[in-house]
Design an enzyme around this catalytic site. Structure first.
Site, short mmCIF file in Angstrom:
data_model
loop_
_atom_site.label_atom_id
_atom_site.label_comp_id
_atom_site.label_asym_id
_atom_site.label_seq_id
_atom_site.Cartn_x
_atom_site.Cartn_y
_atom_site.Cartn_z
CB ALA A 51 -0.96 -0.13 1.29
CD GLU A 52 -0.58 5.26 -3.08
OE1 GLU A 52 -0.59 6.74 -3.67
OE2 GLU A 52 -1.18 5.00 -4.62
CG ASN A 53 -1.03 3.95 3.39
OD1 ASN A 53 -1.00 2.93 2.42
ND2 ASN A 53 -1.73 3.58 4.38
#
Length: 216
Positions: A51-53
């Site tokens: 997940a890019e976060n």
């Protein structure tokens, strides 16, 4: 041919996308429809979802955050963490993406065209929060899958001969999966490789605003 409800269409798309992965791949899922894919992964396929976060090993969504409300996917949905999962900061997360370590990414779209161009972040004149990580993912991932409904809310085609909205990236899309079809972008054009149970070839051609090479 039956006409599914919108919620059923979205779940069908997510379920179909889940069969595009190979064991051991690292996959990033964009916000919205793509995040539903986690629920439908085949039991014999083990992938690592990034997940890019800042999560490597993102699991399925949970109804409500329990104990750790900060553990969310990129869309802000509370999620589980897979066994062996890890957290990292934003700079490391995007280093993974930009460094070419993502095997496949799944993103939504406003428009896709027969050349593999993608527009998925803004409609001129409307307020948008920003592009997010889409530009990085489309050029950093080795394979780009678009998961979207075949037509816009007004019934107009979203698959075109040429995108009319501002591009997120040019020539990056490999595969498009909708509730009607699976289409592959190749150098000679857009190939129809699969017809869904909710559609027919004629229906797909009618609702697609570009020439298709029929491979089914």
């Amino acid at each position: 041919m039956t006409t599914p409800l919108q919620s059923d269409m979205r779940e069908y798309i997510a379920q179909r996308v889940a069969h595009e992965f190979s064991d051991g791949e690292v996959v990033t899922l964009g916000i919205g429809l793509p995040t539903h894919v986690v629920r439908y992964l085949p039991p014999n396929i083990h992938i690592m979802i990034q997940a890019e976060n800042g999560i490597v090993g993102c699991g399925p969504q949970v109804g409500a955050p329990v104990g750790m409300p900060h553990v969310t996917d990129a869309g802000g949905n509370a999620v589980q963490i897979a066994d062996g999962g890890a957290f990292c900061d934003s700079s490391m997360s995007f280093a993974i993406i930009r460094g070419g370590h993502i095997d496949k990414t799944v993103l939504g779209a406003l428009q896709v065209d027969q050349k593999g161009n993608l527009a998925n972040y803004m409609i001129p004149g409307k307020l948008v929060p920003g592009m997010g990580g889409a530009m990085d993912l489309t050029v950093g991932a080795k394979y780009v899958i678009i998961a979207m409904e075949h037509c816009a809310k007004d019934g107009s085609p979203k698959i075109l001969s040429e995108c009319t909205l501002p591009l997120t990236a040019a020539g990056v899309v490999n595969l498009v999966i909708t509730e009607k079809a699976v289409l592959k972008v190749l150098p000679d054009g857009l190939h129809l490789i699969e017809v869904s149970p909710y559609s027919t070839i004629n229906d797909i051609v009618t609702h697609t605003a570009c020439d298709l090479i029929i491979d089914v």
